[in-house]
Design a protein around this motif. Structure first.
Motif, PDB file in Angstrom:
ATOM      1  N   HIS A 186       5.722  -0.098   7.149  1.00 46.12           N
ATOM      2  CA  HIS A 186       5.132  -0.768   5.981  1.00 46.12           C
ATOM      3  C   HIS A 186       6.184  -1.603   5.258  1.00 46.12           C
ATOM      4  O   HIS A 186       5.923  -2.743   4.854  1.00 46.12           O
ATOM      5  CB  HIS A 186       4.522   0.273   5.038  1.00 46.12           C
ATOM      6  CG  HIS A 186       3.966  -0.326   3.805  1.00 46.12           C
ATOM      7  ND1 HIS A 186       4.641  -0.331   2.617  1.00 46.12           N
ATOM      8  CD2 HIS A 186       2.798  -0.972   3.571  1.00 46.12           C
ATOM      9  CE1 HIS A 186       3.924  -0.948   1.708  1.00 46.12           C
ATOM     10  NE2 HIS A 186       2.805  -1.340   2.261  1.00 46.12           N
ATOM     11  N   ALA A 204       2.702   6.897   1.867  1.00 51.61           N
ATOM     12  CA  ALA A 204       2.566   8.354   1.800  1.00 51.61           C
ATOM     13  C   ALA A 204       1.088   8.752   1.778  1.00 51.61           C
ATOM     14  O   ALA A 204       0.694   9.714   2.439  1.00 51.61           O
ATOM     15  CB  ALA A 204       3.284   8.900   0.567  1.00 51.61           C
ATOM     16  N   LEU A 205       0.275   7.994   1.030  1.00 50.76           N
ATOM     17  CA  LEU A 205      -1.161   8.283   1.004  1.00 50.76           C
ATOM     18  C   LEU A 205      -1.786   8.055   2.370  1.00 50.76           C
ATOM     19  O   LEU A 205      -2.650   8.814   2.798  1.00 50.76           O
ATOM     20  CB  LEU A 205      -1.865   7.416  -0.035  1.00 50.76           C
ATOM     21  CG  LEU A 205      -1.606   7.770  -1.498  1.00 50.76           C
ATOM     22  CD1 LEU A 205      -2.327   6.785  -2.414  1.00 50.76           C
ATOM     23  CD2 LEU A 205      -2.039   9.191  -1.795  1.00 50.76           C
ATOM     24  N   GLN A 206      -1.333   7.009   3.057  1.00 52.75           N
ATOM     25  CA  GLN A 206      -1.851   6.723   4.392  1.00 52.75           C
ATOM     26  C   GLN A 206      -1.507   7.866   5.343  1.00 52.75           C
ATOM     27  O   GLN A 206      -2.344   8.309   6.121  1.00 52.75           O
ATOM     28  CB  GLN A 206      -1.261   5.411   4.907  1.00 52.75           C
ATOM     29  CG  GLN A 206      -1.746   5.015   6.282  1.00 52.75           C
ATOM     30  CD  GLN A 206      -1.087   3.736   6.761  1.00 52.75           C
ATOM     31  OE1 GLN A 206      -0.356   3.079   6.040  1.00 52.75           O
ATOM     32  NE2 GLN A 206      -1.362   3.381   7.994  1.00 52.75           N
ATOM     33  N   LYS A 241       0.865  -1.173   0.000  1.00 55.02           N
ATOM     34  CA  LYS A 241       0.000   0.000   0.000  1.00 55.02           C
ATOM     35  C   LYS A 241       0.901   1.223   0.000  1.00 55.02           C
ATOM     36  O   LYS A 241       2.081   1.141   0.316  1.00 55.02           O
ATOM     37  CB  LYS A 241      -0.943  -0.006   1.204  1.00 55.02           C
ATOM     38  CG  LYS A 241      -0.224  -0.074   2.531  1.00 55.02           C
ATOM     39  CD  LYS A 241      -1.200  -0.272   3.665  1.00 55.02           C
ATOM     40  CE  LYS A 241      -0.417  -0.612   4.933  1.00 55.02           C
ATOM     41  NZ  LYS A 241      -1.173  -1.318   5.904  1.00 55.02           N
ATOM     42  N   ASP A 242       0.349   2.348  -0.366  1.00 46.25           N
ATOM     43  CA  ASP A 242       1.121   3.578  -0.442  1.00 46.25           C
ATOM     44  C   ASP A 242       1.155   4.235   0.934  1.00 46.25           C
ATOM     45  O   ASP A 242       0.157   4.788   1.399  1.00 46.25           O
ATOM     46  CB  ASP A 242       0.503   4.521  -1.476  1.00 46.25           C
ATOM     47  CG  ASP A 242       1.394   5.711  -1.788  1.00 46.25           C
ATOM     48  OD1 ASP A 242       2.360   5.941  -1.034  1.00 46.25           O
ATOM     49  OD2 ASP A 242       1.132   6.390  -2.781  1.00 46.25           O
ATOM     50  N   ALA A 277       6.264   4.613   6.657  1.00 42.09           N
ATOM     51  CA  ALA A 277       6.854   3.930   5.500  1.00 42.09           C
ATOM     52  C   ALA A 277       7.793   2.810   5.948  1.00 42.09           C
ATOM     53  O   ALA A 277       7.801   1.721   5.353  1.00 42.09           O
ATOM     54  CB  ALA A 277       7.607   4.929   4.623  1.00 42.09           C
TER      55      ALA A 277
END
Length: 192
Positions: free
Chosen positions: A139, A49-51, A46-47, A136
């Motif tokens: 993740h 940065a978007l989270q 998953k991204d 990040a």
């Protein structure tokens, strides 16, 4: 079927013992999440940065914008232009009627106030960046752990295939030996 190794579905408890070498209760939250992902064939990508951006408040978005503008060449150029214009207006154009004559005490006050406001805003933005980096990194750890489990499972599948092939090869070889023995026994005593 267990997607990791093709065996009958394994429980999270058995999988934790197999993959992490510890009981499910001893596994960290990240390990349990990765285990769930691996057992149910989900993806962990998953991204980050978007989270992180989705969790930003209005003040945090504003701090990021101010820090982005304050750290740009546009800001430096505009800032230099304002200082030069201020100096020209108060020295050359207005002369003795200048509202802030040399040594530009009012300009110094404004610059100090700008720095006093801008510094905490930039620090807030840096804290946000550190939080984004932490998300990040967490993740990345999950993705790496999932990839490691996948590689281990592939090695186990290859080992199982190798064992099956060896068993098949041995069985075929035993059949051929038995056939050769029957042929030898069937030979006549005169060597024909």
């Amino acid at each position: 079927m267990d997607p990791m190794n093709g065996t009958p579905t394994s429980t999270p408890t058995r999988a934790a013992e197999k993959w992490f070498g510890k009981a499910l209760a001893e596994a960290s939250a990240v390990e349990r999440r990765v285990l769930d992902v691996a057992l149910h064939q989900k993806t962990v990508a998953k991204d980050a940065a978007l989270q992180a951006d989705a969790q930003r408040s209005f003040g945090e978005r504003m701090a990021d914008g101010v820090a982005a503008f304050g750290g740009s060449w546009t800001f430096i150029g505009l800032f230099a232009l304002v200082i030069v214009l201020w100096s020209l207006v108060n020295t050359e154009l207005l002369g003795t009627a200048a509202f802030d004559p040399y040594p530009y005490i009012f300009l110094n006050l404004m610059l100090s106030m700008l720095a006093a406001v801008q510094a905490p805003v930039i620090l807030m933005s840096q804290n946000r960046q550190a939080e984004r980096d932490r998300i990040a990194a967490a993740h990345d750890y999950e993705v790496n752990l999932r990839a490691e489990l996948g590689i281990i499972a592939l090695h186990e599948k290859l080992d199982a295939l190798r064992v099956d092939q060896m068993a098949t090869l041995i069985a075929t070889q035993q059949e051929q030996i038995a056939l050769l023995q029957r042929l030898v026994e069937a030979r006549t005593p005169d060597g024909r």
